[in-house]
Design an enzyme around this catalytic site. Structure first.
Site, PDB file in Angstrom:
ATOM      1  N   SER A  36       0.802  -1.306  -0.067  1.00  0.00           N
ATOM      2  CA  SER A  36      -0.095  -0.153   0.041  1.00  0.00           C
ATOM      3  C   SER A  36       0.891   1.326   0.125  1.00  0.00           C
ATOM      4  O   SER A  36       1.668   1.515  -0.932  1.00  0.00           O
ATOM      5  CB  SER A  36      -0.912  -0.130   1.218  1.00  0.00           C
ATOM      6  OG  SER A  36      -2.045   1.085   1.409  1.00  0.00           O
ATOM      7  N   ASP A  86      -2.450   6.360  -3.398  1.00  0.00           N
ATOM      8  CA  ASP A  86      -1.309   5.467  -2.810  1.00  0.00           C
ATOM      9  C   ASP A  86      -0.957   4.491  -3.708  1.00  0.00           C
ATOM     10  O   ASP A  86      -1.352   4.246  -4.556  1.00  0.00           O
ATOM     11  CB  ASP A  86      -2.095   4.931  -1.352  1.00  0.00           C
ATOM     12  CG  ASP A  86      -2.861   3.786  -1.649  1.00  0.00           C
ATOM     13  OD1 ASP A  86      -3.591   4.092  -2.446  1.00  0.00           O
ATOM     14  OD2 ASP A  86      -3.025   3.075  -0.724  1.00  0.00           O
ATOM     15  N   ASP A  92      -0.941   1.246  -3.969  1.00  0.00           N
ATOM     16  CA  ASP A  92      -1.969   0.182  -4.459  1.00  0.00           C
ATOM     17  C   ASP A  92      -3.288   0.599  -5.075  1.00  0.00           C
ATOM     18  O   ASP A  92      -4.032  -0.324  -5.467  1.00  0.00           O
ATOM     19  CB  ASP A  92      -2.303  -1.105  -3.288  1.00  0.00           C
ATOM     20  CG  ASP A  92      -2.815  -0.624  -2.532  1.00  0.00           C
ATOM     21  OD1 ASP A  92      -3.170   0.476  -1.877  1.00  0.00           O
ATOM     22  OD2 ASP A  92      -3.665  -1.534  -1.833  1.00  0.00           O
ATOM     23  N   ASP A 116      -5.611   2.168  -3.486  1.00  0.00           N
ATOM     24  CA  ASP A 116      -7.175   2.011  -3.008  1.00  0.00           C
ATOM     25  C   ASP A 116      -7.617   2.996  -2.169  1.00  0.00           C
ATOM     26  O   ASP A 116      -8.709   3.081  -1.524  1.00  0.00           O
ATOM     27  CB  ASP A 116      -7.254   0.581  -2.103  1.00  0.00           C
ATOM     28  CG  ASP A 116      -6.439   0.673  -0.855  1.00  0.00           C
ATOM     29  OD1 ASP A 116      -5.460   1.568  -0.633  1.00  0.00           O
ATOM     30  OD2 ASP A 116      -6.380  -0.297  -0.273  1.00  0.00           O
TER      31      ASP A 116
END
Length: 435
Positions: A96, A229, A231, A233
């Protein structure tokens, strides 16, 4: 039973050292018995160790007869969506918003994050349980994850716009899909932090480092900007003047839009105990109800499903638009915001002019024994201190689930009071929690 490897959001650790090729292989062997699926979709972000972890995990899964679909670099919400759409297992290799040295493995079962019971089964294989022999599975490269996601986005009925949008993709997982979509509908948009090299994911960019985006917006006179960010999400939003609109603001914007269109199911949104009291007041003024959960997108998701609400999220930028996608998605949230601004010819400043945020401060105490929060003396001190704050104020102390630190968060109308108690609490915890 207590988990040994899994944390609050999958497995986390240093790539190549904590998360090794052997661990990934054994985890892959545990997927079929744990998730009761014959197929798994695997995606990854751009950090150096992601490719190794993805392919070693795939090898372990293949050895048990599990058929592997490999999507390459895609965002976490894209994997969650495809896993649910096809009712199969899903794996996302990512840490992340963490720096490139870290990595993680997120496990999905039919689109939803793995349960405690499923994770315990997977952990038994990491610890050496021998899988049953089976025919070797198949390995297929697939572009369907992107295609199904583009089909999902088409439901928004976006139109070509002249808005000047800057977007920071953190050299991360959604740098490709964000460019494909935003350059199509917003031809004057500009992408930054889009040259991943394995070492620069989240490095002074993205949703946790907004300085680069703010500078670009001001220098090039953009209308607004978004930062994702590593990843994909979560998202943070920046206005043309450099003002930061966090996840709470985004929830407010979308909720008021839905209410105006009689689409806000049960007239309620889901926020967390970290939400700014000023946002809560603004929602009340609009006649919108809210419930507050513990911090963590999984708690927000659980509350949405349990109560059949359609929008919720966190101040950190996790936004779930459940009427479109069951999982948090920064790109989807930003596209939704752009859509409502265009439809009503509004600016962010117009919509949020009546919101008065409370002073808000969060301090991360590093190099501290997190178990200090379990000491009776400390529990009593924190409870007594909390009594000095009003019900709508924030007084939240919690150990991070993904990092070795304690977060102290306080928000109240009186900034002097905030600073006074912040200094007292941080000093107290440092003294009691010295390693």
């Amino acid at each position: 039973m207590k988990l040994k490897y899994f944390g609050t959001d999958g497995l986390r650790g240093k790539g190549f050292t904590d998360l090794t090729a052997e661990l990934a292989y054994k985890l892959g062997q545990g997927l079929k018995p744990a998730l009761n699926s014959n197929q798994v979709i695997i995606g990854m972000d751009t950090r150096l160790s992601s490719n190794m972890l993805a392919h070693m995990l795939a090898a372990g899964a293949l050895s048990t007869g599990l058929n592997v679909l490999f999507a390459g670099v895609v965002s976490t919400p894209m994997i969650a969506h495809y896993s649910k759409l096809k009712q199969i297992s899903g794996i996302m290799i990512t840490a992340s918003h963490n720096p490139y040295e870290d990595n993680g493995i997120k496990v999905f079962n039919k689109g939803y994050k793995s349960t405690l019971e499923e994770e315990l089964i997977i952990e038994s294989y990491i610890d050496g349980k021998t899988p049953e022999t089976s025919n070797f599975g198949t390995y297929t490269l697939t572009n369907e994850v992107k295609e199904s996601y583009l089909n999902l986005i088409s439901q928004l009925n976006l139109k070509t716009s002249s808005l000047k949008v800057a977007y920071d993709t953190a050299n991360g997982a959604n740098y490709l899909i964000a460019n494909e979509i935003l350059s199509t509908y917003y031809p004057q948009s500009v992408q930054i932090s889009n040259q991943p090299n394995g070492l620069n994911i989240n490095l002074n960019c993205g949703s946790t480092h907004l300085e680069t985006l703010i500078s670009y917006i001001k220098e090039h006179q953009m209308d607004l900007g978004f930062a994702y960010d590593g990843d994909g999400d979560r998202v943070m939003m920046v206005g043309k003047d450099g003002f930061i609109y966090d996840g709470d603001f985004i929830i407010y914007l979308v909720a008021t839009y839905l209410k105006d269109h009689n689409q806000l199911k049960n007239n309620t949104v889901v926020l967390t105990k970290m939400s700014n009291p000023g946002i809560l007041k603004a929602l009340k003024a609009k006649g919108i109800d809210y419930i507050l959960t513990d911090v963590g997108d999984k708690y927000v998701s659980e509350a949405l499903v349990k109560n059949d609400y359609i929008i919720g999220g966190e101040a950190s930028g996790h936004i779930i638009l459940r009427n479109i996608l069951h999982s948090g998605d920064g790109l989807l949230a930003s596209l939704y915001i752009l859509k409502l601004l265009e439809e009503h010819n509004l600016s962010l400043e117009d919509i949020t002019k009546d919101i008065k945020l409370y002073p808000f401060k969060m301090v991360n105490i590093k190099n501290i024994n997190k178990s200090v929060l379990q000491q009776p003396e400390v529990i009593k001190y924190l409870e007594e201190t909390k009594n000095h704050f009003d019900k709508e104020d924030i007084f939240l102390i919690r150990a991070s689930g993904t990092e070795p630190l304690i977060r102290v968060t306080i928000s109240c109308e009186d900034e002097n009071k905030l600073n006074q108690y912040m200094d007292q609490v941080v000093s107290y915890l440092k003294e009691k929690g010295e390693k």
